[in-house]
Enzyme design. Sequence first.
Site, PDB file in Angstrom:
ATOM      1  N   ASN A 168       0.006   0.478   6.085  1.00 61.55           N
ATOM      2  CA  ASN A 168       0.742   0.004   4.732  1.00 61.55           C
ATOM      3  C   ASN A 168       1.563  -1.028   5.150  1.00 61.55           C
ATOM      4  O   ASN A 168       2.624  -0.923   6.222  1.00 61.55           O
ATOM      5  CB  ASN A 168       1.950   1.218   4.289  1.00 61.55           C
ATOM      6  CG  ASN A 168       2.991   0.406   3.269  1.00 61.55           C
ATOM      7  OD1 ASN A 168       2.913  -0.695   2.811  1.00 61.55           O
ATOM      8  ND2 ASN A 168       4.312   1.089   3.036  1.00 61.55           N
ATOM      9  N   GLY A 169       1.520  -2.103   4.657  1.00 65.45           N
ATOM     10  CA  GLY A 169       2.658  -3.070   5.728  1.00 65.45           C
ATOM     11  C   GLY A 169       1.677  -4.252   6.030  1.00 65.45           C
ATOM     12  O   GLY A 169       0.708  -4.143   4.774  1.00 65.45           O
TER      13      GLY A 169
ATOM     14  N   TYR B 254      13.278  -1.499  -5.621  1.00 62.90           N
ATOM     15  CA  TYR B 254      12.294  -1.467  -6.565  1.00 62.90           C
ATOM     16  C   TYR B 254      10.589  -0.452  -6.112  1.00 62.90           C
ATOM     17  O   TYR B 254      10.413  -0.300  -6.972  1.00 62.90           O
ATOM     18  CB  TYR B 254      11.417  -3.164  -6.677  1.00 62.90           C
ATOM     19  CG  TYR B 254      10.603  -3.469  -7.368  1.00 62.90           C
ATOM     20  CD1 TYR B 254      10.617  -3.125  -8.751  1.00 62.90           C
ATOM     21  CD2 TYR B 254       9.439  -3.742  -7.079  1.00 62.90           C
ATOM     22  CE1 TYR B 254       9.170  -2.909  -9.531  1.00 62.90           C
ATOM     23  CE2 TYR B 254       8.089  -3.947  -7.661  1.00 62.90           C
ATOM     24  CZ  TYR B 254       7.830  -3.404  -9.355  1.00 62.90           C
ATOM     25  OH  TYR B 254       6.487  -3.983  -9.545  1.00 62.90           O
TER      26      TYR B 254
ATOM     27  N   GLY C 149       0.271   0.609  -5.215  1.00 64.27           N
ATOM     28  CA  GLY C 149      -1.066  -0.112  -4.935  1.00 64.27           C
ATOM     29  C   GLY C 149      -2.153   0.327  -6.053  1.00 64.27           C
ATOM     30  O   GLY C 149      -2.004   1.365  -6.380  1.00 64.27           O
TER      31      GLY C 149
ATOM     32  N   CYS D 285       0.994  -1.386  -0.264  1.00 73.13           N
ATOM     33  CA  CYS D 285      -0.042   0.038  -0.099  1.00 73.13           C
ATOM     34  C   CYS D 285       0.802   0.936  -0.322  1.00 73.13           C
ATOM     35  O   CYS D 285       2.505   1.528   0.051  1.00 73.13           O
ATOM     36  CB  CYS D 285      -1.037   0.001   0.898  1.00 73.13           C
ATOM     37  SG  CYS D 285      -1.727  -1.366   1.351  1.00 73.13           S
TER      38      CYS D 285
END
Length: 490
Positions: free
Chosen positions: A120-121, A260, A45, A19
């Site tokens: 996020n995670g 990335y 995302g 996310c």
Amino acid sequence: MSDGLRDRDFGGAELHEECGVFGAFACDHAPHLTYFALFALQHRGQESAGIAYLGEHGSIEATKGMGLVGEVFDVAEMATWVSDAAIGHVRYPTFGSSNLQNAQPLLVTTRQGALSVGHNGELVNASELRRRLQDAGAIFQTDSDSEVIAHLVAKATTLDLPDAMQEAMADLRGSFALVALAPGTLIAARDPNGIRPLSLGALNGGWVVASETCAFDAVGASFVRDVEPGEMLVITAEGVQSRRFAAAGRPALCSFEYIYFARPDSDIQGKNVHMVRKELGRRLARDFPVDADLVTGVPDSSISAAIGYAEESGLPNEIGLIKNRYIGRTFIQPTQAGRESAVRLKLNPLRRLIEGKRVVLIDDSIVRGTTSKHIVRLLRDAGAKEVHLRITSPPYRCPCFYGIDTSSSAELIAARNDVAAICEAVGADSLAYQTVEGLTEALGYDPGDLCLACFVADYAVPVPGQCCPLTPLSHEQSQATASRKGDSDE
């Protein structure tokens, strides 16, 4: 396994992160700022997007939908969203299914009042916490691990929201960079190991937080600082208050943020992603040179590394692969023939440039090997005389449990093959991976300050019932193995 890993077989790299989050407080047109910021974070995302903002009389309004940011929100409708505080979220699921119910930000009503949360995670103890909460009578509306956070807040021993958030986060294990919105308050927090990035910015007397600094650029905000591991920021009309909900743990920033995930124009902990990737390419050129005619990178994440490799080696850097940006993630084919056709539609080699040439192909990782095999074949079909594959990360040999969609070693080609076997499997003339030493030096970190679990099987946060079946490698063992295997391929 989520459907995302299958999708990555159709061109480009093979990894997905979960996310991206953004928040704005005391900012004019906060929902619109959040909208623009989510466009900047879209790469983090692409399954769903959502915005929650403070409405009248202490309410919180939320709009969420499946798809890209530009598909979810109606610009004309947004003109009616008048608020100076909002949070936003773009999602790729690694925990929980892909449906509208799991889209974020989540919106709940707790004892502390209305609350919206974006995360996020991945929480490695989410299942344990969920069982405990359900045993105590909690009713869950989603299968997302993020909903656990809201339930922990609701069960906190205090009615003060910041105190309740602080109490809830003390129970969380794993990776999280989160934003939470309540009437009069925006809260931002980062896990004690700092696995996922989160930054604070300023905008015209107001405050913004984001997963990446490129979102600040999109809305005209200025970077202030990174949120520290184990830190919670409470942002109100009085300003920004810093609290500690946990002591900083072992540093474990995800190395793939640089390799990335993050956009090249983002800065993470003071380091520009584009410059780091260029250095990764330079290091590959020094450690694993090859006699070739040109260098090309797989778009988009490997373009910076290809520039670095070319500069260091003296070879020309060329755009050998053209990416079709108008094929969405829903372009999924059930057959092998369909998948190969999808690769050719998404990536097209520049035949007149490639034909008869010895090509150095730069990519960020090899996960299952399927994509690399297809891209090497594309270059050969375009007439490449030789294809030498250079990977900016070490062999990806262990699953990630902190927010990347590789949950099983069975999916990972490097978990069961050496470099020579992988080289043969993908059809390259030679293959060399970055060493762990090369990676950490290029990133400018000590090995102990990064999460390298997917390379060396050393997990900063224990994962209940999960592990990598491979023997953990020390830093020294990993670089010796990678160097020896890389040298043998030359």
